[in-house]
Structure formats: structure tokens, C-alpha cells
Design a protein around this motif. Structure first.
Motif, mmCIF file in Angstrom:
data_model
loop_
_atom_site.group_PDB
_atom_site.id
_atom_site.type_symbol
_atom_site.label_atom_id
_atom_site.label_comp_id
_atom_site.label_asym_id
_atom_site.label_seq_id
_atom_site.Cartn_x
_atom_site.Cartn_y
_atom_site.Cartn_z
ATOM 1 N N ILE A 167 3.667 0.851 4.671
ATOM 2 C CA ILE A 167 2.413 0.832 5.416
ATOM 3 C C ILE A 167 2.059 2.258 5.815
ATOM 4 C CG2 ILE A 167 3.578 0.349 7.624
ATOM 5 C CD1 ILE A 167 1.008 -1.232 8.406
ATOM 6 N N GLY A 168 0.786 2.579 5.780
ATOM 7 C CA GLY A 168 0.320 3.895 6.186
ATOM 8 C C GLY A 168 -1.196 3.962 6.086
ATOM 9 N N GLN A 169 -1.751 5.116 6.401
ATOM 10 C CA GLN A 169 -3.184 5.345 6.246
ATOM 11 C C GLN A 169 -3.438 5.875 4.838
ATOM 12 O OE1 GLN A 169 -4.457 3.493 9.013
ATOM 13 N NE2 GLN A 169 -6.090 4.972 8.607
ATOM 14 N N ASP A 170 -4.403 5.284 4.171
ATOM 15 C CA ASP A 170 -4.745 5.687 2.811
ATOM 16 C C ASP A 170 -5.209 7.144 2.797
ATOM 17 O OD1 ASP A 170 -5.582 5.701 0.100
ATOM 18 O OD2 ASP A 170 -7.627 5.239 0.769
ATOM 19 N N SER A 171 -4.582 7.942 1.954
ATOM 20 C CA SER A 171 -4.973 9.344 1.816
ATOM 21 C C SER A 171 -5.582 9.621 0.446
ATOM 22 C CB SER A 171 -3.751 10.243 2.021
ATOM 23 O OG SER A 171 -2.765 9.989 1.025
ATOM 24 N N ARG A 172 -5.888 8.544 -0.300
ATOM 25 C CA ARG A 172 -6.359 8.701 -1.678
ATOM 26 C C ARG A 172 -7.750 8.110 -1.915
ATOM 27 N NH1 ARG A 172 -3.667 12.776 -4.040
ATOM 28 N NH2 ARG A 172 -1.605 12.838 -3.079
ATOM 29 N N GLN A 173 -8.516 7.919 -0.842
ATOM 30 C CA GLN A 173 -9.912 7.464 -0.946
ATOM 31 C C GLN A 173 -10.053 6.198 -1.788
ATOM 32 O OE1 GLN A 173 -11.799 11.095 -2.396
ATOM 33 N NE2 GLN A 173 -12.262 11.717 -0.302
#
Length: 305
Positions: A136-142
Motif C-alpha cells: 500500500i502507498g500513494q501512487d507516484s506513477r500518475q
């Protein structure tokens, strides 16, 4: 903010990552107005979740994680997870369900070997996908833009849409794994036992949504199998009998209701399918080591990180 709705299942769509084949069982999107009770996926099953808007919480692997716009997470085989929405700001979610189907010779050779012309990066993507049952994490790949293009293709179904869907799904999987490599994934080896895709989805949906009423006989009829074949299939996927799995589903829903509602013990007992509060209390205590009343009044230590 508006988001495109998707409901696409019963697919015959497979992605190839070298010798790893991802069978796409369904693609869905929508708002979470009600929380999703705790459940887990069977062996070989991976569910990708992306939240473009709204807020809520994910409880997984015994920990609690906040969900907000841009949250991306994977729940793979054997990962107990529960998704709780914020009623004041319901989450919108894109969800893709994969079945991992490696093919070829022995497991290690077909995924990581150098034969057959697979590129190094494709082998690494396949390895990271299979060995990351939870992330789980924040999307950094648009990825939101890719999900929106995917939804447009599914909803318009213009000529060539299946080809474009396949391309966009590949972009999403690669973007997911790129997020892994930037955010220190937790790696575990995931077992890869598979079941016919439609039957696997039927079993999982019955356990999740129809646990109060399904029997081994009615499930066998839905699957088009004998009772013995159905028993073997369920045990292969979950490592337990259907009766044990349904009991687990009832008790998990009861625990959620104890934590999130003011329903009485009797009302919860009835809601999860018990005919008597005494039987419910006995099973719950055996499962949790606490009576339902004691469980409700226990001290909970937050684990949000």
C-alpha cells in the motif's frame, strides 16, 4: 468530481509478462457507500485497488492504513483485509482482479530463467508482482490517467477496444510494480494454486456475500461440480472446508458489527445467520478468546502508520 463507472466481468482477457500470464477476471469501479467486510483472496488471486477520490481506512495484516485520493494497494493471496469508507466523503475505487497463471516447466525456471528471450525487466516485473501479496502507498506513477483511459475504452467499446484495454492494463501493472520499487515492498513468496476463473469468483463471492445461506450442495450446483469435487476445490483454495470458511466469514462480519454499530449481541447474532445467541457467543469466544460483549468493550490500540 465525476468518475467513469465500470462493470466488466466474465472476461477472456490475459496479459503476458514473459512466462507469467495474468488472467483478468473482472474490472470494476464505483463509490463505496458501505464498508467491505473482512475477507481474503484464494491462492493465485490478486486484487488491485486505486482510490482517485474520497476517504476511508484499510485494515490489513493486522494494521490500519488511511485511504485518500491517490491511494494504491494490492491485496493478494491469504491477506485478510477490510475496507471502511468515510460516510461523509465516500471513496471511489477502481478495482482489477487478476489470477496468476505461470506456465511452462518448473516454477523457478519459467519465471526467472533466461531462456525464451524474456527481457530482464519483464522477468523482474513478474517476480515482484508474484512475491508481493500486500503493498500500500500513494501512487507516484500518475495511474489515474491510465485508469480513466481504460474506463473510456470499456464504456465506448469502439473498434479495437480490447487491444487498447490490454495495453492499458499492462501499463497499470507496470506502474504498480514501479511503485513497489520506489516504496520498499514487503516481499513474500505467494503459492500459485489455481482454479477455473469463473468458478473461483463464484466461490469467493458466495463466501463474501452469501455466507448465511450457501451450502456445499447449492455451491456445487452453481459450479457444475459434484459435492466431493466442490469440497476439494474449496479446500485447495483456502486450506479449510466450506463450513469452516463460512464460519470464519460470519465471525469476521460479527466482529466488524461489534466495532462499528450499536446493535445488540442478539441482533448481531441474527444478522450473521445464527439461530441462537448462545451458539454465536460460544463460537465467537472460541475464535477470539473473548465473548462478544468483552470484545466490544476491549481497549483498542491504534496501529495507523
Amino acid at each position: 468530481m465525476g468518475h467513469p463507472m465500470i462493470q466488466l466481468d466474465n472476461l477472456d482477457l490475459k496479459l503476458s509478462l514473459g512466462r507469467l500470464v495474468l488472467n483478468v477476471l473482472y474490472i470494476k469501479s464505483g463509490f463505496f457507500y458501505h464498508s467491505m467486510p473482512e475477507h481474503r483472496h484464494s491462492n493465485g488471486s490478486y486484487e488491485l485497488h486505486y482510490i482517485p477520490s474520497g476517504h476511508g481506512r484499510l485494515i490489513a495484516t493486522g494494521r490500519e492504513f488511511p485511504l485518500s485520493p491517490g491511494s494504491l494497494y494490492m491485496t493478494g493471496p491469504g491477506i485478510d483485509h477490510e475496507q471502511i469508507t468515510d460516510p461523509s466523503d465516500p471513496m471511489f475505487e477502481y478495482c482489477i482482479f487478476f489470477e496468476a497463471l505461470p506456465s511452462g516447466r518448473n516454477h523457478h525456471e519459467r519465471l526467472y530463467g533466461r531462456s525464451g528471450g524474456d527481457s530482464e525487466d519483464i522477468r523482474e516485473i513478474a517476480r515482484l508482482f508474484l512475491e508481493t501479496p500486500f503493498w500500500i502507498g500513494q501512487d507516484s506513477r500518475q495511474l489515474q490517467h491510465v485508469f480513466e483511459k481504460l474506463a473510456w475504452e470499456i464504456n465506448t467499446r469502439s473498434i479495437g477496444y480490447r487491444r487498447n484495454i490490454t495495453i492499458q492494463l499492462e501499463q497499470i501493472v507496470i506502474g504498480l510494480v514501479r511503485n513497489y520499487t520506489n516504496n520498499q515492498p514487503t516481499l513474500q513468496t505467494a503459492p500459485l494454486k489455481t482454479l477455473d476463473d469463473k468458478r473461483m469468483v463464484l466461490i469467493e463471492n458466495n463466501i463474501l456475500y452469501n455466507y448465511k445461506h450457501i451450502t456445499i450442495r447449492t455451491l456445487a450446483d452453481q459450479l457444475g461440480l459434484s459435492v466431493r469435487q466442490t469440497e476439494r476445490a474449496v479446500h485447495k483454495q483456502y486450506g479449510m472446508s466450506l463450513r469452516e470458511k463460512l464460519l470464519e466469514a460470519r465471525l469476521q462480519e460479527a466482529a466488524r458489527l461489534l466495532d462499528t454499530t450499536l446493535l445488540t449481541i442478539g441482533e448481531i447474532s441474527e444478522q450473521v445467520g445464527y439461530q441462537s445467541s448462545e451458539s454465536f457467543t460460544s463460537h465467537f469466544k472460541k475464535w477470539q478468546g473473548l465473548t462478544p460483549s468483552a470484545y466490544r468493550t476491549r481497549t483498542i490500540v491504534p496501529t495507523i502508520q
